[in-house]
Scaffold this motif. Structure first.
Motif, PDB file in Angstrom:
ATOM      1  N   VAL A   9       0.862  -1.187   0.000  1.00  0.00           N
ATOM      2  CA  VAL A   9       0.000   0.000   0.000  1.00  0.00           C
ATOM      3  C   VAL A   9       0.896   1.233   0.000  1.00  0.00           C
ATOM      4  O   VAL A   9       1.893   1.295   0.707  1.00  0.00           O
ATOM      5  N   GLY A  10       0.530   2.226  -0.801  1.00  0.00           N
ATOM      6  CA  GLY A  10       1.326   3.445  -0.906  1.00  0.00           C
ATOM      7  C   GLY A  10       1.163   4.350   0.301  1.00  0.00           C
ATOM      8  O   GLY A  10       0.294   4.155   1.149  1.00  0.00           O
ATOM      9  N   TYR A  11       2.016   5.354   0.389  1.00  0.00           N
ATOM     10  CA  TYR A  11       2.000   6.288   1.502  1.00  0.00           C
ATOM     11  C   TYR A  11       1.163   7.525   1.218  1.00  0.00           C
ATOM     12  O   TYR A  11       0.837   8.262   2.123  1.00  0.00           O
ATOM     13  N   TYR A  12       0.833   7.768  -0.028  1.00  0.00           N
ATOM     14  CA  TYR A  12       0.141   8.990  -0.421  1.00  0.00           C
ATOM     15  C   TYR A  12      -1.239   8.675  -0.974  1.00  0.00           C
ATOM     16  O   TYR A  12      -1.443   7.665  -1.636  1.00  0.00           O
ATOM     17  N   ASN A  13      -2.178   9.578  -0.717  1.00  0.00           N
ATOM     18  CA  ASN A  13      -3.503   9.461  -1.315  1.00  0.00           C
ATOM     19  C   ASN A  13      -3.442   9.963  -2.749  1.00  0.00           C
ATOM     20  O   ASN A  13      -2.904  11.038  -3.011  1.00  0.00           O
ATOM     21  N   ILE A  14      -4.024   9.219  -3.640  1.00  0.00           N
ATOM     22  CA  ILE A  14      -4.044   9.588  -5.055  1.00  0.00           C
ATOM     23  C   ILE A  14      -5.117  10.642  -5.275  1.00  0.00           C
ATOM     24  O   ILE A  14      -6.251  10.499  -4.800  1.00  0.00           O
ATOM     25  N   SER A  15      -4.759  11.700  -5.995  1.00  0.00           N
ATOM     26  CA  SER A  15      -5.749  12.734  -6.312  1.00  0.00           C
ATOM     27  C   SER A  15      -6.129  12.729  -7.783  1.00  0.00           C
ATOM     28  O   SER A  15      -7.236  13.148  -8.125  1.00  0.00           O
ATOM     29  N   ALA A  16      -5.239  12.261  -8.663  1.00  0.00           N
ATOM     30  CA  ALA A  16      -5.558  12.256 -10.087  1.00  0.00           C
ATOM     31  C   ALA A  16      -4.725  11.213 -10.822  1.00  0.00           C
ATOM     32  O   ALA A  16      -3.573  10.960 -10.463  1.00  0.00           O
ATOM     33  N   ILE A  17      -5.338  10.630 -11.848  1.00  0.00           N
ATOM     34  CA  ILE A  17      -4.652   9.701 -12.738  1.00  0.00           C
ATOM     35  C   ILE A  17      -4.903  10.165 -14.163  1.00  0.00           C
ATOM     36  O   ILE A  17      -6.055  10.370 -14.555  1.00  0.00           O
TER      37      ILE A  17
ATOM     38  N   SER B 228      -4.831  -3.069 -25.910  1.00  0.00           N
ATOM     39  CA  SER B 228      -4.614  -2.580 -27.275  1.00  0.00           C
ATOM     40  C   SER B 228      -5.650  -3.157 -28.226  1.00  0.00           C
ATOM     41  O   SER B 228      -6.382  -4.083 -27.892  1.00  0.00           O
ATOM     42  N   GLN B 229      -5.675  -2.614 -29.409  1.00  0.00           N
ATOM     43  CA  GLN B 229      -6.503  -3.157 -30.472  1.00  0.00           C
ATOM     44  C   GLN B 229      -5.764  -4.334 -31.104  1.00  0.00           C
ATOM     45  O   GLN B 229      -4.545  -4.461 -30.966  1.00  0.00           O
ATOM     46  N   VAL B 230      -6.491  -5.193 -31.788  1.00  0.00           N
ATOM     47  CA  VAL B 230      -5.877  -6.342 -32.450  1.00  0.00           C
ATOM     48  C   VAL B 230      -4.917  -5.832 -33.532  1.00  0.00           C
ATOM     49  O   VAL B 230      -5.231  -4.902 -34.270  1.00  0.00           O
ATOM     50  N   ASN B 231      -3.744  -6.436 -33.606  1.00  0.00           N
ATOM     51  CA  ASN B 231      -2.682  -6.066 -34.551  1.00  0.00           C
ATOM     52  C   ASN B 231      -2.111  -4.672 -34.304  1.00  0.00           C
ATOM     53  O   ASN B 231      -1.484  -4.094 -35.191  1.00  0.00           O
ATOM     54  N   ARG B 232      -2.319  -4.118 -33.120  1.00  0.00           N
ATOM     55  CA  ARG B 232      -1.796  -2.793 -32.788  1.00  0.00           C
ATOM     56  C   ARG B 232      -0.958  -2.877 -31.523  1.00  0.00           C
ATOM     57  O   ARG B 232      -1.141  -3.748 -30.691  1.00  0.00           O
ATOM     58  N   GLY B 233      -0.081  -1.942 -31.357  1.00  0.00           N
ATOM     59  CA  GLY B 233       0.760  -1.896 -30.173  1.00  0.00           C
ATOM     60  C   GLY B 233       0.210  -0.936 -29.136  1.00  0.00           C
ATOM     61  O   GLY B 233      -0.909  -0.433 -29.250  1.00  0.00           O
ATOM     62  N   ILE B 234       1.020  -0.685 -28.120  1.00  0.00           N
ATOM     63  CA  ILE B 234       0.675   0.248 -27.052  1.00  0.00           C
ATOM     64  C   ILE B 234       1.789   1.277 -26.955  1.00  0.00           C
ATOM     65  O   ILE B 234       2.968   0.930 -26.975  1.00  0.00           O
ATOM     66  N   ASN B 235       1.412   2.533 -26.853  1.00  0.00           N
ATOM     67  CA  ASN B 235       2.337   3.615 -26.552  1.00  0.00           C
ATOM     68  C   ASN B 235       1.565   4.619 -25.700  1.00  0.00           C
ATOM     69  O   ASN B 235       0.992   5.578 -26.214  1.00  0.00           O
ATOM     70  N   SER B 236       1.527   4.375 -24.407  1.00  0.00           N
ATOM     71  CA  SER B 236       0.745   5.201 -23.485  1.00  0.00           C
ATOM     72  C   SER B 236       1.614   5.656 -22.336  1.00  0.00           C
ATOM     73  O   SER B 236       2.562   4.986 -21.942  1.00  0.00           O
ATOM     74  N   THR B 237       1.258   6.822 -21.796  1.00  0.00           N
ATOM     75  CA  THR B 237       1.924   7.370 -20.631  1.00  0.00           C
ATOM     76  C   THR B 237       0.917   7.456 -19.491  1.00  0.00           C
ATOM     77  O   THR B 237      -0.163   8.004 -19.669  1.00  0.00           O
ATOM     78  N   VAL B 238       1.277   6.891 -18.334  1.00  0.00           N
ATOM     79  CA  VAL B 238       0.423   6.923 -17.147  1.00  0.00           C
ATOM     80  C   VAL B 238       1.099   7.845 -16.125  1.00  0.00           C
ATOM     81  O   VAL B 238       2.254   7.639 -15.770  1.00  0.00           O
ATOM     82  N   VAL B 239       0.357   8.855 -15.669  1.00  0.00           N
ATOM     83  CA  VAL B 239       0.863   9.794 -14.682  1.00  0.00           C
ATOM     84  C   VAL B 239      -0.118   9.820 -13.511  1.00  0.00           C
ATOM     85  O   VAL B 239      -1.322  10.006 -13.709  1.00  0.00           O
ATOM     86  N   ILE B 240       0.409   9.630 -12.291  1.00  0.00           N
ATOM     87  CA  ILE B 240      -0.425   9.631 -11.095  1.00  0.00           C
ATOM     88  C   ILE B 240       0.067  10.746 -10.169  1.00  0.00           C
ATOM     89  O   ILE B 240       1.268  10.853  -9.903  1.00  0.00           O
ATOM     90  N   TYR B 241      -0.873  11.568  -9.687  1.00  0.00           N
ATOM     91  CA  TYR B 241      -0.583  12.640  -8.745  1.00  0.00           C
ATOM     92  C   TYR B 241      -1.252  12.348  -7.412  1.00  0.00           C
ATOM     93  O   TYR B 241      -2.306  11.725  -7.361  1.00  0.00           O
ATOM     94  N   GLY B 242      -0.626  12.797  -6.343  1.00  0.00           N
ATOM     95  CA  GLY B 242      -1.199  12.605  -5.020  1.00  0.00           C
ATOM     96  C   GLY B 242      -0.510  13.435  -3.979  1.00  0.00           C
ATOM     97  O   GLY B 242       0.429  14.173  -4.239  1.00  0.00           O
ATOM     98  N   LYS B 243      -1.013  13.281  -2.743  1.00  0.00           N
ATOM     99  CA  LYS B 243      -0.471  14.072  -1.635  1.00  0.00           C
ATOM    100  C   LYS B 243      -0.644  13.300  -0.349  1.00  0.00           C
ATOM    101  O   LYS B 243      -1.601  12.620  -0.134  1.00  0.00           O
TER     102      LYS B 243
END
Length: 115
Positions: A60-68, A100-115
């Protein structure tokens, strides 16, 4: 009446082009960036990718997540569709699924903010 229909179709096409980025919650100026992860997967012939992003990696993390924020780095909307499986804003953990979609790749960025 016809102009409303045309306007609705045009609006749906414009919003559909940005359908593979997602936001849960809202980051404030005082929040910290807890996670910045770029997921890149190359296409698989006649198959798709199903990737889970876990925060924190264990326990379990130490910070509460405020946005993803999940950004599709493909400019033609052929990237992965994000889903928040568990946790998220208000919790100390999150599991985000990128499919992902069939025959497609993934190129995504995940950013999580918290306090």
């Amino acid at each position: 009446m016809r102009s409303v229909l045309i306007l609705s179709v045009v609006l749906a096409v414009i919003l559909g082009a940005h359908a593979y980025s997602a936001t849960w919650g809202k980051a404030k100026n005082t929040d910290y960036q807890l996670l910045h992860q770029v997921e890149i997967r190359y296409p698989i012939k006649n198959n798709y990718w199903n990737v889970n992003i876990n925060y924190p990696a264990s326990g379990v993390g130490y910070y509460n997540i405020s946005a993803i924020y999940v950004y599709d780095n493909f400019k033609n909307s052929s990237g992965a569709s994000p889903t928040l499986y568990s946790g998220g804003p208000g919790y100390r953990f999150a599991t985000i699924n990128l499919k992902s979609q069939v025959n497609r790749g993934i190129n995504s960025t995940v950013v999580i903010y918290g306090k």
